[in-house]
Design an enzyme around this catalytic site. Structure first.
Site, short mmCIF file in Angstrom:
data_model
loop_
_atom_site.label_atom_id
_atom_site.label_comp_id
_atom_site.label_asym_id
_atom_site.label_seq_id
_atom_site.Cartn_x
_atom_site.Cartn_y
_atom_site.Cartn_z
N ASP A 262 0.78 -0.76 0.05
CA ASP A 262 0.06 0.60 0.15
C ASP A 262 0.69 1.39 0.12
O ASP A 262 2.32 1.39 0.56
CB ASP A 262 -0.72 -0.36 1.77
CG ASP A 262 -2.00 0.93 1.16
OD1 ASP A 262 -2.08 1.46 -0.15
OD2 ASP A 262 -2.99 1.11 2.28
N ASN B 222 -10.81 -2.32 -6.28
CA ASN B 222 -10.03 -2.63 -6.95
C ASN B 222 -10.59 -2.22 -8.37
O ASN B 222 -10.07 -0.70 -8.62
CB ASN B 222 -8.41 -2.97 -7.19
CG ASN B 222 -7.42 -2.30 -6.01
OD1 ASN B 222 -6.59 -2.89 -5.74
ND2 ASN B 222 -8.14 -1.71 -5.05
C1 FPP Z 1 -1.92 0.13 -2.92
O1 FPP Z 1 -1.90 1.78 -3.22
C2 FPP Z 1 -1.63 -0.82 -4.09
C3 FPP Z 1 -2.15 -1.15 -5.41
C4 FPP Z 1 -3.55 -0.66 -5.47
C5 FPP Z 1 -1.83 -2.05 -5.96
C6 FPP Z 1 -0.46 -2.64 -6.12
C7 FPP Z 1 0.28 -2.51 -7.19
C8 FPP Z 1 1.07 -2.42 -7.73
C9 FPP Z 1 2.15 -2.64 -6.00
C10 FPP Z 1 2.07 -2.05 -8.83
C11 FPP Z 1 2.24 -3.50 -9.66
C12 FPP Z 1 2.35 -4.59 -9.37
C13 FPP Z 1 2.95 -5.80 -10.25
C14 FPP Z 1 2.45 -7.23 -9.73
C15 FPP Z 1 3.31 -5.66 -11.33
P1 FPP Z 1 -2.45 2.91 -3.63
O2 FPP Z 1 -2.71 2.83 -4.80
O3 FPP Z 1 -3.57 2.68 -2.07
O4 FPP Z 1 -1.68 3.87 -2.45
P2 FPP Z 1 -1.94 4.57 -1.69
O5 FPP Z 1 -3.58 4.60 -0.80
O6 FPP Z 1 -1.29 6.19 -0.90
O7 FPP Z 1 -3.83 5.56 -2.64
#
Ligand code: FPP
Length: 246
Positions: A20, A68
């Protein structure tokens, strides 16, 4: 310093990570959220390499939750694109590292080409005996539990299963993770203290570690530090600690 000195003697057998903080990482740099996800992919790569070098047996990463889909179309598209890019660029290395890939989640809702990539990656690594690398992708813990319940209820209704024989072990055998041990360490980055529908059943006795680090900044040192913290925790599984028993 030997790795064991840094991580402690008790290496968890299964580490699961809620990655996250990509969005906040990008916002701090006045970049679009997609740039944070791209940087997050770099952290995935580094974490997988480190986990493999350390000798972890099971690593599960929460890459896309069933919730998501509610994000803007452009962001969902970017995440799908990154997933494709990661498979294309990293599969050969994962195979070389003797990693066995699994993807847990709904499957039916993602694009056909991604479904194909998932199937191919699982097939290509099926005989690998190194680390189990599992991506939770279009995954939701409640959905998983409901699906397992539905399957058992159907078997009971058809007379193929005596409800009295349902045990936690039988139930666990109907989950996506049936081939994996339960996680003993669940890490969430970015300072949020929630499980967010991740491995709800499987985490019953997991140690939870909440880190302020934003996911794109997570690296080998962060993983080693997390493992060292795990090594210092006492796990009782509902029993008494050894001093109280003595
Ligand atoms: C949460 O950060 C992360 C995700 C929703 C997706 C995880 C994806 C990756 C680590 C990148 C690509 C992965 C692979 C396997 C190639 P957020 O967007 O919720 O962050 P925030 O809470 O700060 O907005």
């Amino acid at each position: 310093m030997a790795l064991e000195d840094k991580t402690g003697p008790h290496l968890p057998s299964h580490v699961a990570i809620i990655m996250d903080g990509n969005g906040r990482w990008a916002r701090k740099r006045l970049l679009p959220r997609e740039a944070g996800h791209y940087a997050g992919m770099g952290a995935v790569r580094e974490t997988v390499r480190a986990a493999c070098d350390i000798g972890l047996q099971n690593l599960t990463l929460f890459a896309f939750s069933s919730e998501n889909w509610k994000r803007p179309k452009t962001e969902v598209g970017a995440l799908m694109g990154l997933f494709r890019a990661y498979f294309r660029s990293d599969m050969d290395e994962l195979v070389d590292r003797n990693i066995r890939m699994r993807i847990i989640g709904h499957r039916g809702r993602v694009a056909n080409d991604i479904q194909q990539m998932i199937e191919e990656s699982e097939k290509r690594t099926i005989n690998n005996t190194g680390m189990n690398l599992t991506f939770a992708f279009d995954y939701g813990g409640q959905e998983e539990i409901v699906a397992a319940t539905r399957e058992l209820a159907r078997a009971a209704a058809d007379g193929r299963l005596d409800p009295e024989t349902i045990t936690p072990e039988l139930f666990a055998s109907r989950l996506f993770t049936s081939a994996l041990p339960s996680p003993d360490l669940v890490i969430r980055t970015s300072g949020e203290h929630r499980l967010s529908n991740f491995l709800l059943w499987q985490s019953a006795y997991a140690e939870l570690l909440f880190l302020d680090t934003l996911w794109p900044d997570f690296d080998r040192a962060a993983l080693e530090s997390a493992l060292a913290q795990f090594g210092g925790r006492e796990r009782r599984f509902g029993a008494l600690d050894s001093e109280a028993v003595a």
